[in-house]
Design a protein around this motif. Structure first.
Motif, mmCIF file in Angstrom:
data_model
loop_
_atom_site.group_PDB
_atom_site.id
_atom_site.type_symbol
_atom_site.label_atom_id
_atom_site.label_comp_id
_atom_site.label_asym_id
_atom_site.label_seq_id
_atom_site.Cartn_x
_atom_site.Cartn_y
_atom_site.Cartn_z
ATOM 1 N N PHE A 242 49.323 16.430 20.028
ATOM 2 C CA PHE A 242 49.042 15.483 20.928
ATOM 3 C C PHE A 242 50.353 14.606 21.108
ATOM 4 C CE2 PHE A 242 47.068 13.778 17.420
ATOM 5 C CZ PHE A 242 47.627 12.350 17.347
ATOM 6 N N TRP A 243 50.341 13.874 22.241
ATOM 7 C CA TRP A 243 51.289 12.994 22.787
ATOM 8 C C TRP A 243 51.013 11.711 23.175
ATOM 9 C CZ3 TRP A 243 51.567 18.077 23.150
ATOM 10 C CH2 TRP A 243 52.448 18.833 22.536
ATOM 11 N N GLN A 244 51.493 10.636 22.729
ATOM 12 C CA GLN A 244 50.754 9.364 23.391
ATOM 13 C C GLN A 244 52.038 8.359 23.890
ATOM 14 O OE1 GLN A 244 48.529 8.389 19.552
ATOM 15 N NE2 GLN A 244 46.835 8.359 21.132
ATOM 16 N N SER A 245 51.360 7.652 24.787
ATOM 17 C CA SER A 245 52.032 6.615 25.445
ATOM 18 C C SER A 245 52.271 5.506 24.587
ATOM 19 C CB SER A 245 51.486 6.001 26.743
ATOM 20 O OG SER A 245 50.413 5.506 26.409
ATOM 21 N N ASP A 246 52.984 4.396 24.914
ATOM 22 C CA ASP A 246 52.861 3.139 23.834
ATOM 23 C C ASP A 246 51.587 2.536 24.347
ATOM 24 O OD1 ASP A 246 55.445 3.481 23.178
ATOM 25 O OD2 ASP A 246 56.347 1.961 24.809
ATOM 26 N N PRO A 247 51.019 1.482 23.392
ATOM 27 C CA PRO A 247 49.736 0.909 23.858
ATOM 28 C C PRO A 247 50.025 0.553 25.434
ATOM 29 C CG PRO A 247 50.458 0.269 21.646
ATOM 30 C CD PRO A 247 51.371 0.978 22.213
ATOM 31 N N VAL A 248 49.108 0.418 26.194
ATOM 32 C CA VAL A 248 49.290 0.279 27.709
ATOM 33 C C VAL A 248 49.306 -1.124 27.915
ATOM 34 C CG1 VAL A 248 48.325 0.705 29.702
ATOM 35 C CG2 VAL A 248 47.959 2.551 28.097
ATOM 36 N N ARG A 249 48.737 -2.050 27.187
ATOM 37 C CA ARG A 249 48.840 -3.576 27.366
ATOM 38 C C ARG A 249 50.273 -3.931 27.151
ATOM 39 N NH1 ARG A 249 45.279 -6.211 22.571
ATOM 40 N NH2 ARG A 249 46.540 -5.120 20.655
ATOM 41 N N GLU A 250 51.086 -3.033 26.317
ATOM 42 C CA GLU A 250 52.462 -3.524 26.062
ATOM 43 C C GLU A 250 53.336 -3.001 27.400
ATOM 44 O OE1 GLU A 250 53.849 -1.685 22.406
ATOM 45 O OE2 GLU A 250 52.221 -2.738 21.284
ATOM 46 N N LEU A 251 52.991 -1.936 28.010
ATOM 47 C CA LEU A 251 53.575 -1.471 29.334
ATOM 48 C C LEU A 251 53.208 -2.320 30.623
ATOM 49 C CD1 LEU A 251 52.826 2.261 28.956
ATOM 50 C CD2 LEU A 251 54.777 1.042 28.341
ATOM 51 N N TYR A 252 52.004 -3.239 30.504
ATOM 52 C CA TYR A 252 51.637 -4.166 31.575
ATOM 53 C C TYR A 252 51.428 -5.704 30.828
ATOM 54 C CZ TYR A 252 51.067 -0.026 34.383
ATOM 55 O OH TYR A 252 51.335 1.355 35.153
ATOM 56 N N ALA B 211 47.093 3.144 34.979
ATOM 57 C CA ALA B 211 48.113 2.965 33.985
ATOM 58 C C ALA B 211 49.443 4.049 34.400
ATOM 59 C CB ALA B 211 47.847 3.201 32.594
ATOM 60 N N LEU B 212 49.936 3.740 35.696
ATOM 61 C CA LEU B 212 50.847 4.915 36.015
ATOM 62 C C LEU B 212 52.038 4.896 34.912
ATOM 63 C CD1 LEU B 212 52.179 6.874 37.808
ATOM 64 C CD2 LEU B 212 53.198 4.864 39.207
ATOM 65 N N LYS B 213 52.653 3.809 34.525
ATOM 66 C CA LYS B 213 53.696 3.890 33.356
ATOM 67 C C LYS B 213 53.454 4.584 32.156
ATOM 68 C CE LYS B 213 55.257 -0.870 34.801
ATOM 69 N NZ LYS B 213 55.662 -2.417 34.451
ATOM 70 N N ALA B 214 52.111 4.678 31.896
ATOM 71 C CA ALA B 214 51.822 5.346 30.676
ATOM 72 C C ALA B 214 51.750 6.842 30.998
ATOM 73 C CB ALA B 214 50.311 4.907 30.218
ATOM 74 N N ASP C 250 39.836 10.485 25.394
ATOM 75 C CA ASP C 250 40.094 9.192 25.822
ATOM 76 C C ASP C 250 40.406 8.158 24.827
ATOM 77 O OD1 ASP C 250 39.975 6.634 27.037
ATOM 78 O OD2 ASP C 250 37.964 6.882 27.536
ATOM 79 N N THR C 251 41.689 7.897 24.531
ATOM 80 C CA THR C 251 42.297 6.924 23.450
ATOM 81 C C THR C 251 42.361 5.403 23.993
ATOM 82 O OG1 THR C 251 44.429 7.651 24.039
ATOM 83 C CG2 THR C 251 43.002 8.854 21.982
ATOM 84 N N GLY C 252 41.416 5.186 25.080
ATOM 85 C CA GLY C 252 41.442 3.746 25.254
ATOM 86 C C GLY C 252 42.504 3.081 26.146
ATOM 87 N N ALA C 253 43.127 3.847 26.917
ATOM 88 C CA ALA C 253 44.302 3.458 27.860
ATOM 89 C C ALA C 253 43.908 2.160 28.842
ATOM 90 C CB ALA C 253 44.896 4.731 28.579
ATOM 91 N N ALA C 254 42.510 2.318 29.093
ATOM 92 C CA ALA C 254 42.077 1.194 29.953
ATOM 93 C C ALA C 254 42.048 -0.158 29.276
ATOM 94 C CB ALA C 254 40.521 1.645 30.394
ATOM 95 N N LEU D 103 47.407 6.416 26.187
ATOM 96 C CA LEU D 103 47.246 7.300 26.882
ATOM 97 C C LEU D 103 47.608 8.575 26.252
ATOM 98 C CD1 LEU D 103 45.978 8.584 29.750
ATOM 99 C CD2 LEU D 103 48.623 8.799 30.480
ATOM 100 N N THR D 104 46.701 9.627 26.225
ATOM 101 C CA THR D 104 46.841 10.920 25.361
ATOM 102 C C THR D 104 47.167 12.063 26.177
ATOM 103 O OG1 THR D 104 46.255 10.109 23.420
ATOM 104 C CG2 THR D 104 46.177 12.323 23.310
ATOM 105 N N ALA D 105 47.917 13.063 25.949
ATOM 106 C CA ALA D 105 47.985 14.502 26.337
ATOM 107 C C ALA D 105 47.981 15.455 25.203
ATOM 108 C CB ALA D 105 48.981 14.679 27.203
ATOM 109 N N MET D 106 47.030 16.301 25.075
ATOM 110 C CA MET D 106 46.836 16.994 24.091
ATOM 111 C C MET D 106 47.120 18.680 24.470
ATOM 112 S SD MET D 106 43.534 18.057 21.707
ATOM 113 C CE MET D 106 43.583 16.506 20.729
ATOM 114 N N ASP D 107 47.726 19.488 23.721
ATOM 115 C CA ASP D 107 47.967 21.095 23.807
ATOM 116 C C ASP D 107 46.570 21.655 23.264
ATOM 117 O OD1 ASP D 107 48.625 23.669 23.499
ATOM 118 O OD2 ASP D 107 50.904 23.167 23.214
ATOM 119 N N ILE D 108 45.904 22.144 23.894
ATOM 120 C CA ILE D 108 44.776 22.733 23.670
ATOM 121 C C ILE D 108 44.980 23.733 22.576
ATOM 122 C CG2 ILE D 108 43.498 21.886 25.742
ATOM 123 C CD1 ILE D 108 43.217 24.924 26.597
ATOM 124 N N ALA D 109 45.824 24.571 22.666
ATOM 125 C CA ALA D 109 45.931 25.621 21.736
ATOM 126 C C ALA D 109 46.446 25.037 20.253
ATOM 127 C CB ALA D 109 47.220 26.615 22.185
#
Length: 243
Positions: A225-235, A13-16, A206-210, A215-221
């Motif tokens: 966290f930040w998330q993409s739109d639901p990936v199926r909406e991007l594809y 999911a490159l768009k995510a 892993d928040t189920g981008a497949a 898709l999620t990115a988290m600041d470990i400190a």
């Protein structure tokens, strides 16, 4: 201040991925730790790998190898495609590689070969795709593939009775080895959750981008966290790994 982000399973999911990185706006001194499974699912697996290689030139990046990456790596190196792989998103990956030259594929192979089974940072935090089974940590795993396939660590962390204290003989030794553990591999949407989950000192990103998740990115400190739109909406014209 330099930040460290962990990014969950991308699955083609490159768009995510572009969307999430646009939200976190990484700076030159930030570190990006990718937890594996870059391929298999959506239509841009080969393009995700190209994008990651470019990111690696701009930032400090760590790439953990997932089970899907190992499948793809084996196929690129000449093995017959595993039927289980093809059924679980591999077909889309094969199709994404159709336009690449042999020379480009060799560059990708070298990238897969450089991926790590796990990383332990200076704060005794473990970053691994799936988990480990050894009471002495992933370095003592009997089977290398366990780092890409094990789910018992996460299942144990999720079901731990919080009344059991760390100094109890009942407390799992595996959870005492590291300050924190970051994993992917098991989608949180399996538990009807679309954000990162915590079990004891284990964080599942892993928040189920497949599938139908994000898709999620988290600041470990900070654990922000930040998330993409639901990936199926991007594809919208694709199914990913949904069946």
């Amino acid at each position: 201040m330099a930040r460290t982000f962990v990014i969950g399973d991308i699955h083609g999911a490159l768009k995510a991925l572009e969307q999430v990185l646009g939200k976190i706006k990484p700076q030159a001194d930030d570190t990006l730790i990718f937890l594996g499974d870059y391929v298999d699912g959506w239509s841009q697996s080969a393009q995700v790998i190209d994008y990651l290689m470019q990111l690696d030139k701009q930032y400090t990046c760590i790439f953990i190898k997932g089970n899907h990456d190992a499948w793809c790596e084996s196929w690129l190196m000449g093995s017959l495609p595993d039927p289980t792989w093809i059924f679980n998103g591999g077909q889309a990956t094969v199709e994404s590689y159709a336009g690449l030259s042999p020379e480009q594929k060799e560059v990708h192979i070298a990238f897969y070969n450089r991926m790590k089974d796990y990383v332990i940072d200076t704060e005794n935090r473990l970053f691994i795709h799936a988990g480990f089974t050894s009471m002495h940590g992933p370095a003592m795993e009997r089977y290398e593939a366990s780092t890409r396939w094990d789910r018992t660590l996460w299942e144990m962390a999720c079901t731990m009775d919080r009344r059991i204290k760390k100094d109890s003989k009942l407390f799992p030794k595996r959870l005492l080895l590291f300050h924190e553990i970051y994993i992917g591999h098991t989608p949180t949407i399996n538990y009807d959750v679309d954000v990162p989950m915590q079990g004891c000192n284990v964080w599942n990103v892993d928040t189920g981008a497949a599938f139908y998740g994000k898709l999620t990115a988290m600041d470990i400190a900070t654990k922000k966290f930040w998330q993409s739109d639901p990936v199926r909406e991007l594809y919208p014209d694709e199914k990913g790994r949904n069946r």
